[in-house]
Scaffold this motif. Structure first.
Motif, PDB file in Angstrom:
ATOM      1  N   MET A   1       0.846  -1.184   0.000  1.00 40.74           N
ATOM      2  CA  MET A   1       0.000   0.000   0.000  1.00 40.74           C
ATOM      3  C   MET A   1       0.884   1.237   0.000  1.00 40.74           C
ATOM      4  SD  MET A   1      -2.936   1.221   2.706  1.00 40.74           S
ATOM      5  CE  MET A   1      -1.886   1.837   4.010  1.00 40.74           C
ATOM      6  N   ILE A   2       0.558   2.172  -0.845  1.00 45.10           N
ATOM      7  CA  ILE A   2       1.296   3.429  -0.917  1.00 45.10           C
ATOM      8  C   ILE A   2       0.679   4.460   0.013  1.00 45.10           C
ATOM      9  CG2 ILE A   2       1.865   5.365  -2.435  1.00 45.10           C
ATOM     10  CD1 ILE A   2       2.115   3.304  -4.691  1.00 45.10           C
ATOM     11  N   GLY A   3      -0.616   4.461   0.135  1.00 44.10           N
ATOM     12  CA  GLY A   3      -1.304   5.438   0.972  1.00 44.10           C
ATOM     13  C   GLY A   3      -2.757   5.061   1.131  1.00 44.10           C
ATOM     14  N   PHE A   4      -3.557   6.002   1.600  1.00 43.26           N
ATOM     15  CA  PHE A   4      -4.985   5.779   1.801  1.00 43.26           C
ATOM     16  C   PHE A   4      -5.733   7.040   1.418  1.00 43.26           C
ATOM     17  CE2 PHE A   4      -3.302   7.424   5.710  1.00 43.26           C
ATOM     18  CZ  PHE A   4      -4.222   8.363   6.102  1.00 43.26           C
ATOM     19  N   VAL A   5      -6.983   6.892   1.137  1.00 40.68           N
ATOM     20  CA  VAL A   5      -7.798   8.045   0.779  1.00 40.68           C
ATOM     21  C   VAL A   5      -8.041   8.876   2.029  1.00 40.68           C
ATOM     22  CG1 VAL A   5     -10.041   8.792  -0.077  1.00 40.68           C
ATOM     23  CG2 VAL A   5      -8.907   6.817  -1.105  1.00 40.68           C
ATOM     24  N   SER A   6      -7.667  10.126   1.995  1.00 38.91           N
ATOM     25  CA  SER A   6      -7.907  10.985   3.156  1.00 38.91           C
ATOM     26  C   SER A   6      -9.239  11.705   3.051  1.00 38.91           C
ATOM     27  CB  SER A   6      -6.776  11.996   3.334  1.00 38.91           C
ATOM     28  OG  SER A   6      -6.709  12.844   2.215  1.00 38.91           O
ATOM     29  N   SER A   7      -9.658  12.021   1.826  1.00 41.83           N
ATOM     30  CA  SER A   7     -10.965  12.648   1.634  1.00 41.83           C
ATOM     31  C   SER A   7     -11.344  12.593   0.165  1.00 41.83           C
ATOM     32  CB  SER A   7     -10.973  14.096   2.131  1.00 41.83           C
ATOM     33  OG  SER A   7     -10.076  14.880   1.385  1.00 41.83           O
ATOM     34  N   THR A   8     -12.622  12.722  -0.079  1.00 39.05           N
ATOM     35  CA  THR A   8     -13.136  12.899  -1.429  1.00 39.05           C
ATOM     36  C   THR A   8     -13.496  14.371  -1.550  1.00 39.05           C
ATOM     37  OG1 THR A   8     -14.011  10.659  -1.473  1.00 39.05           O
ATOM     38  CG2 THR A   8     -14.926  12.217  -3.053  1.00 39.05           C
ATOM     39  N   VAL A   9     -12.996  15.031  -2.590  1.00 35.91           N
ATOM     40  CA  VAL A   9     -13.139  16.476  -2.719  1.00 35.91           C
ATOM     41  C   VAL A   9     -14.099  16.818  -3.856  1.00 35.91           C
ATOM     42  CG1 VAL A   9     -11.926  18.652  -3.082  1.00 35.91           C
ATOM     43  CG2 VAL A   9     -10.779  16.774  -1.884  1.00 35.91           C
ATOM     44  N   PHE A  10     -15.047  17.698  -3.553  1.00 41.76           N
ATOM     45  CA  PHE A  10     -15.992  18.192  -4.543  1.00 41.76           C
ATOM     46  C   PHE A  10     -15.672  19.638  -4.871  1.00 41.76           C
ATOM     47  CE2 PHE A  10     -18.316  14.772  -2.586  1.00 41.76           C
ATOM     48  CZ  PHE A  10     -19.079  14.239  -3.608  1.00 41.76           C
ATOM     49  N   ASP A  11     -15.524  19.951  -6.150  1.00 44.83           N
ATOM     50  CA  ASP A  11     -15.453  21.338  -6.584  1.00 44.83           C
ATOM     51  C   ASP A  11     -16.862  21.921  -6.507  1.00 44.83           C
ATOM     52  OD1 ASP A  11     -12.799  20.947  -7.163  1.00 44.83           O
ATOM     53  OD2 ASP A  11     -13.057  20.944  -9.334  1.00 44.83           O
ATOM     54  N   CYS A  12     -16.971  23.192  -6.173  1.00 36.56           N
ATOM     55  CA  CYS A  12     -18.287  23.838  -6.107  1.00 36.56           C
ATOM     56  C   CYS A  12     -18.103  25.357  -6.052  1.00 36.56           C
ATOM     57  CB  CYS A  12     -19.072  23.357  -4.892  1.00 36.56           C
ATOM     58  SG  CYS A  12     -18.274  23.623  -3.296  1.00 36.56           S
ATOM     59  N   ALA A  13     -19.194  26.069  -6.229  1.00 37.95           N
ATOM     60  CA  ALA A  13     -19.165  27.528  -6.152  1.00 37.95           C
ATOM     61  C   ALA A  13     -19.375  28.012  -4.716  1.00 37.95           C
ATOM     62  CB  ALA A  13     -20.230  28.122  -7.057  1.00 37.95           C
ATOM     63  N   ASP A  14     -20.161  27.276  -3.929  1.00 37.65           N
ATOM     64  CA  ASP A  14     -20.532  27.689  -2.574  1.00 37.65           C
ATOM     65  C   ASP A  14     -20.215  26.556  -1.596  1.00 37.65           C
ATOM     66  OD1 ASP A  14     -21.839  28.373  -0.187  1.00 37.65           O
ATOM     67  OD2 ASP A  14     -23.582  29.209  -1.210  1.00 37.65           O
ATOM     68  N   THR A  15     -19.054  26.625  -0.969  1.00 34.00           N
ATOM     69  CA  THR A  15     -18.606  25.546  -0.078  1.00 34.00           C
ATOM     70  C   THR A  15     -19.538  25.353   1.109  1.00 34.00           C
ATOM     71  OG1 THR A  15     -17.131  27.093   1.063  1.00 34.00           O
ATOM     72  CG2 THR A  15     -16.160  25.752  -0.691  1.00 34.00           C
ATOM     73  N   ASP A  16     -20.025  26.442   1.697  1.00 37.84           N
ATOM     74  CA  ASP A  16     -20.892  26.325   2.867  1.00 37.84           C
ATOM     75  C   ASP A  16     -22.195  25.623   2.518  1.00 37.84           C
ATOM     76  OD1 ASP A  16     -21.564  26.994   5.715  1.00 37.84           O
ATOM     77  OD2 ASP A  16     -23.168  28.107   4.703  1.00 37.84           O
ATOM     78  N   ARG A  17     -22.798  25.989   1.413  1.00 39.90           N
ATOM     79  CA  ARG A  17     -24.085  25.382   1.019  1.00 39.90           C
ATOM     80  C   ARG A  17     -23.938  23.881   0.786  1.00 39.90           C
ATOM     81  NH1 ARG A  17     -27.616  26.006  -4.347  1.00 39.90           N
ATOM     82  NH2 ARG A  17     -29.565  25.210  -3.514  1.00 39.90           N
ATOM     83  N   LEU A  18     -22.877  23.483   0.074  1.00 39.28           N
ATOM     84  CA  LEU A  18     -22.715  22.069  -0.230  1.00 39.28           C
ATOM     85  C   LEU A  18     -22.303  21.266   1.005  1.00 39.28           C
ATOM     86  CD1 LEU A  18     -23.125  20.194  -2.578  1.00 39.28           C
ATOM     87  CD2 LEU A  18     -20.700  20.472  -3.154  1.00 39.28           C
ATOM     88  N   ALA A  19     -21.426  21.826   1.835  1.00 35.42           N
ATOM     89  CA  ALA A  19     -21.039  21.132   3.070  1.00 35.42           C
ATOM     90  C   ALA A  19     -22.236  20.965   3.998  1.00 35.42           C
ATOM     91  CB  ALA A  19     -19.919  21.900   3.783  1.00 35.42           C
ATOM     92  N   THR A  20     -23.057  21.988   4.121  1.00 30.94           N
ATOM     93  CA  THR A  20     -24.258  21.913   4.961  1.00 30.94           C
ATOM     94  C   THR A  20     -25.200  20.824   4.465  1.00 30.94           C
ATOM     95  OG1 THR A  20     -24.068  24.244   5.568  1.00 30.94           O
ATOM     96  CG2 THR A  20     -26.243  23.219   5.806  1.00 30.94           C
ATOM     97  N   PHE A  21     -25.361  20.723   3.146  1.00 34.02           N
ATOM     98  CA  PHE A  21     -26.206  19.683   2.549  1.00 34.02           C
ATOM     99  C   PHE A  21     -25.704  18.291   2.958  1.00 34.02           C
ATOM    100  CE2 PHE A  21     -26.899  16.681  -0.957  1.00 34.02           C
ATOM    101  CZ  PHE A  21     -28.282  16.717  -1.067  1.00 34.02           C
ATOM    102  N   TYR A  22     -24.410  18.013   2.750  1.00 32.96           N
ATOM    103  CA  TYR A  22     -23.886  16.685   3.052  1.00 32.96           C
ATOM    104  C   TYR A  22     -23.773  16.422   4.556  1.00 32.96           C
ATOM    105  CZ  TYR A  22     -23.336  15.388  -1.767  1.00 32.96           C
ATOM    106  OH  TYR A  22     -23.604  15.055  -3.072  1.00 32.96           O
ATOM    107  N   GLU A  23     -23.569  17.443   5.374  1.00 35.05           N
ATOM    108  CA  GLU A  23     -23.615  17.247   6.824  1.00 35.05           C
ATOM    109  C   GLU A  23     -24.974  16.693   7.240  1.00 35.05           C
ATOM    110  OE1 GLU A  23     -20.965  20.532   9.116  1.00 35.05           O
ATOM    111  OE2 GLU A  23     -22.482  21.348   7.750  1.00 35.05           O
ATOM    112  N   ALA A  24     -26.035  17.279   6.693  1.00 32.69           N
ATOM    113  CA  ALA A  24     -27.385  16.850   7.044  1.00 32.69           C
ATOM    114  C   ALA A  24     -27.719  15.480   6.462  1.00 32.69           C
ATOM    115  CB  ALA A  24     -28.405  17.885   6.580  1.00 32.69           C
ATOM    116  N   VAL A  25     -27.320  15.209   5.226  1.00 30.13           N
ATOM    117  CA  VAL A  25     -27.631  13.932   4.586  1.00 30.13           C
ATOM    118  C   VAL A  25     -26.876  12.779   5.247  1.00 30.13           C
ATOM    119  CG1 VAL A  25     -27.391  12.591   2.444  1.00 30.13           C
ATOM    120  CG2 VAL A  25     -28.247  14.927   2.354  1.00 30.13           C
ATOM    121  N   LEU A  26     -25.598  12.988   5.581  1.00 27.67           N
ATOM    122  CA  LEU A  26     -24.742  11.904   6.041  1.00 27.67           C
ATOM    123  C   LEU A  26     -24.442  11.922   7.541  1.00 27.67           C
ATOM    124  CD1 LEU A  26     -22.233  11.979   3.059  1.00 27.67           C
ATOM    125  CD2 LEU A  26     -24.146  10.403   3.415  1.00 27.67           C
ATOM    126  N   GLY A  27     -24.905  12.939   8.265  1.00 28.54           N
ATOM    127  CA  GLY A  27     -24.645  13.007   9.700  1.00 28.54           C
ATOM    128  C   GLY A  27     -23.181  13.244  10.036  1.00 28.54           C
TER     129      GLY A  27
END
Length: 118
Positions: free
Chosen positions: A1-27
């Protein structure tokens, strides 16, 4: 193993709006927060999603490839109907696509994701 996934990154125009959406959907919980980059996690060392602000962001077009989807999430749920009502209330858009076991939506930034029956 060379490494591990630290995060999946989404490009977007409004970081707060998208983060808030996924916080609520995924807990998940916000662990890094600035206008250009927000990270949410399941636990301090758990899975992470990150949201990166991109100037002139163009949302993907599903299922076509003129503007490819680049990435999507499959989110396991107990009930498609219950989960659908919740994600729509949070700002998702139904693409009226799928089968008896999954349905396809766009998140508030236009990324496709699927609700998948567990």
């Amino acid at each position: 193993m060379i490494g591990f996934v630290s995060s999946t990154v989404f490009d977007c125009a409004d970081t707060d709006r998208l983060a808030t959406f996924y916080e609520a959907v995924l807990g998940m919980t916000r662990v890094e927060d600035n206008p250009d980059w927000i990270t949410i996690r399941t636990a301090p060392d758990g899975q992470a999603l990150a949201f990166q602000r991109v100037e002139h962001y163009m949302p993907p077009r599903w299922p076509g490839q003129i503007v490819p989807q680049q990435v999507h999430l499959d989110i396991r749920v107990d009930s498609l109907d219950v989960a659908e009502a919740k994600v729509l209330a949070l700002g998702a858009v139904s693409l009226d696509a799928g089968t008896d076991t999954f349905r396809v939506y766009l998140d508030p930034a236009g990324h496709p994701f699927c609700l998948v029956l567990d």
